[in-house]
Motif scaffolding. Structure first.
Motif, PDB file in Angstrom:
ATOM      1  N   GLN A   2      79.016 -17.252  73.107  1.00 52.84           N
ATOM      2  CA  GLN A   2      77.492 -17.028  73.397  1.00 52.84           C
ATOM      3  C   GLN A   2      76.751 -16.950  71.863  1.00 52.84           C
ATOM      4  O   GLN A   2      75.871 -17.551  71.706  1.00 52.84           O
ATOM      5  N   LYS A   3      77.653 -16.518  70.743  1.00 54.19           N
ATOM      6  CA  LYS A   3      77.286 -16.142  69.480  1.00 54.19           C
ATOM      7  C   LYS A   3      77.070 -17.612  69.022  1.00 54.19           C
ATOM      8  O   LYS A   3      76.218 -18.038  68.363  1.00 54.19           O
ATOM      9  N   GLN A   4      77.933 -18.384  69.117  1.00 51.38           N
ATOM     10  CA  GLN A   4      77.856 -19.908  68.587  1.00 51.38           C
ATOM     11  C   GLN A   4      76.662 -20.665  69.356  1.00 51.38           C
ATOM     12  O   GLN A   4      76.018 -21.755  68.661  1.00 51.38           O
ATOM     13  N   GLN A   5      76.399 -20.374  70.537  1.00 58.95           N
ATOM     14  CA  GLN A   5      75.459 -21.205  71.141  1.00 58.95           C
ATOM     15  C   GLN A   5      74.072 -20.486  70.707  1.00 58.95           C
ATOM     16  O   GLN A   5      73.165 -21.366  70.476  1.00 58.95           O
ATOM     17  N   VAL A   6      74.132 -19.538  70.414  1.00 58.41           N
ATOM     18  CA  VAL A   6      72.663 -18.836  69.754  1.00 58.41           C
ATOM     19  C   VAL A   6      72.576 -19.605  68.558  1.00 58.41           C
ATOM     20  O   VAL A   6      71.417 -19.785  68.063  1.00 58.41           O
ATOM     21  N   GLU A   7      73.803 -19.502  67.517  1.00 56.11           N
ATOM     22  CA  GLU A   7      73.482 -20.256  66.125  1.00 56.11           C
ATOM     23  C   GLU A   7      73.154 -21.715  66.415  1.00 56.11           C
ATOM     24  O   GLU A   7      72.466 -22.165  65.322  1.00 56.11           O
ATOM     25  N   LEU A   8      73.607 -22.348  67.367  1.00 56.16           N
ATOM     26  CA  LEU A   8      73.046 -23.712  67.481  1.00 56.16           C
ATOM     27  C   LEU A   8      71.717 -24.021  67.955  1.00 56.16           C
ATOM     28  O   LEU A   8      71.133 -24.789  67.487  1.00 56.16           O
ATOM     29  N   ALA A   9      71.168 -23.099  68.745  1.00 58.89           N
ATOM     30  CA  ALA A   9      69.918 -23.060  69.286  1.00 58.89           C
ATOM     31  C   ALA A   9      68.833 -22.316  68.358  1.00 58.89           C
ATOM     32  O   ALA A   9      67.838 -23.017  68.351  1.00 58.89           O
ATOM     33  N   ALA A  10      69.229 -21.523  67.345  1.00 57.88           N
ATOM     34  CA  ALA A  10      68.374 -20.924  66.576  1.00 57.88           C
ATOM     35  C   ALA A  10      67.467 -22.130  65.705  1.00 57.88           C
ATOM     36  O   ALA A  10      66.147 -21.901  65.723  1.00 57.88           O
ATOM     37  N   PRO A  11      67.971 -23.089  65.048  1.00 59.47           N
ATOM     38  CA  PRO A  11      67.376 -24.129  64.456  1.00 59.47           C
ATOM     39  C   PRO A  11      66.330 -24.787  65.256  1.00 59.47           C
ATOM     40  O   PRO A  11      65.193 -24.935  64.821  1.00 59.47           O
ATOM     41  N   ILE A  12      66.795 -25.044  66.254  1.00 61.94           N
ATOM     42  CA  ILE A  12      65.869 -25.805  67.394  1.00 61.94           C
ATOM     43  C   ILE A  12      64.702 -25.010  67.752  1.00 61.94           C
ATOM     44  O   ILE A  12      63.530 -25.398  67.550  1.00 61.94           O
ATOM     45  N   GLN A  19      63.671 -22.446  66.045  1.00 58.28           N
ATOM     46  CA  GLN A  19      62.727 -21.958  64.685  1.00 58.28           C
ATOM     47  C   GLN A  19      61.892 -23.101  64.507  1.00 58.28           C
ATOM     48  O   GLN A  19      60.502 -22.721  64.447  1.00 58.28           O
ATOM     49  N   GLU A  20      62.262 -24.495  64.866  1.00 53.63           N
ATOM     50  CA  GLU A  20      61.109 -25.640  64.372  1.00 53.63           C
ATOM     51  C   GLU A  20      60.029 -25.332  65.656  1.00 53.63           C
ATOM     52  O   GLU A  20      58.753 -25.389  65.368  1.00 53.63           O
ATOM     53  N   ASP A  21      60.307 -25.187  66.999  1.00 53.78           N
ATOM     54  CA  ASP A  21      59.348 -24.922  67.722  1.00 53.78           C
ATOM     55  C   ASP A  21      58.430 -23.889  67.291  1.00 53.78           C
ATOM     56  O   ASP A  21      57.180 -24.008  67.609  1.00 53.78           O
ATOM     57  N   LEU A  32      52.670 -19.576  69.704  1.00 54.13           N
ATOM     58  CA  LEU A  32      53.726 -18.878  69.346  1.00 54.13           C
ATOM     59  C   LEU A  32      53.852 -17.971  68.099  1.00 54.13           C
ATOM     60  O   LEU A  32      54.254 -16.875  67.913  1.00 54.13           O
ATOM     61  N   THR A  33      52.866 -18.646  67.445  1.00 45.68           N
ATOM     62  CA  THR A  33      52.645 -17.976  65.898  1.00 45.68           C
ATOM     63  C   THR A  33      51.335 -17.146  66.022  1.00 45.68           C
ATOM     64  O   THR A  33      51.090 -16.701  64.769  1.00 45.68           O
ATOM     65  N   ALA A  34      50.638 -16.755  66.826  1.00 47.14           N
ATOM     66  CA  ALA A  34      49.221 -16.508  67.079  1.00 47.14           C
ATOM     67  C   ALA A  34      49.158 -15.013  66.415  1.00 47.14           C
ATOM     68  O   ALA A  34      48.446 -14.329  65.775  1.00 47.14           O
ATOM     69  N   PHE A  35      50.331 -14.353  66.671  1.00 45.64           N
ATOM     70  CA  PHE A  35      50.616 -12.832  66.260  1.00 45.64           C
ATOM     71  C   PHE A  35      51.229 -12.412  65.188  1.00 45.64           C
ATOM     72  O   PHE A  35      51.693 -11.425  64.692  1.00 45.64           O
ATOM     73  N   THR A  36      51.926 -13.650  64.464  1.00 45.02           N
ATOM     74  CA  THR A  36      52.508 -13.423  63.215  1.00 45.02           C
ATOM     75  C   THR A  36      51.992 -12.654  62.343  1.00 45.02           C
ATOM     76  O   THR A  36      52.737 -12.024  61.684  1.00 45.02           O
ATOM     77  N   ALA A  37      50.801 -12.737  62.051  1.00 47.37           N
ATOM     78  CA  ALA A  37      50.020 -11.707  61.105  1.00 47.37           C
ATOM     79  C   ALA A  37      50.226 -10.545  61.517  1.00 47.37           C
ATOM     80  O   ALA A  37      49.996  -9.687  60.291  1.00 47.37           O
ATOM     81  N   LEU A  38      50.354  -9.943  62.453  1.00 47.40           N
ATOM     82  CA  LEU A  38      50.273  -8.680  62.777  1.00 47.40           C
ATOM     83  C   LEU A  38      51.810  -7.906  62.669  1.00 47.40           C
ATOM     84  O   LEU A  38      51.966  -6.857  62.905  1.00 47.40           O
ATOM     85  N   ASP A  39      52.782  -8.874  62.412  1.00 51.51           N
ATOM     86  CA  ASP A  39      54.118  -8.438  62.348  1.00 51.51           C
ATOM     87  C   ASP A  39      54.383  -7.311  61.264  1.00 51.51           C
ATOM     88  O   ASP A  39      55.077  -6.309  61.587  1.00 51.51           O
TER      89      ASP A  39
END
Length: 81
Positions: free
Chosen positions: A45-55, A57-59, A66-73
């Motif tokens: 499962q960890k390997q699958q998450v590591e493979l999916a993360a870069p994809i 992240q680009e999305d 998806l980024t509308a609330f980033t300024a509030l972080d």
């Protein structure tokens, strides 16, 4: 925990090593196999998450919805209220 009976075929050396671990730890062979299987599933499962993360992240970077609330972080809500 509900257990289901499953039959597997092990290599002779695998069976020997698992039996040794079971004896050393005072556990059944089935318990040792369940523990090893759980570790392997978590690793997969960890390997699958590591493979999916870069994809994903680009999305995240390219999708405004998806980024509308980033300024509030970093917003301190207690200070703002």
């Amino acid at each position: 925990m509900v257990l289901k009976r499953v039959q597997i075929i092990l290599e002779q050396d695998q069976r020997r090593q698992i039996a040794r671990i079971a004896e050393q730890e005072g556990k059944s062979i089935s318990a040792v196999i369940r523990e090893l299987l759980q570790l392997a599933l978590k690793e997969r499962q960890k390997q699958q998450v590591e493979l999916a993360a870069p994809i994903l992240q680009e999305d995240y970077r390219s999708a405004p919805e998806l980024t509308a609330f980033t300024a509030l972080d970093g917003e301190d809500w207690e200070a703002a209220g």
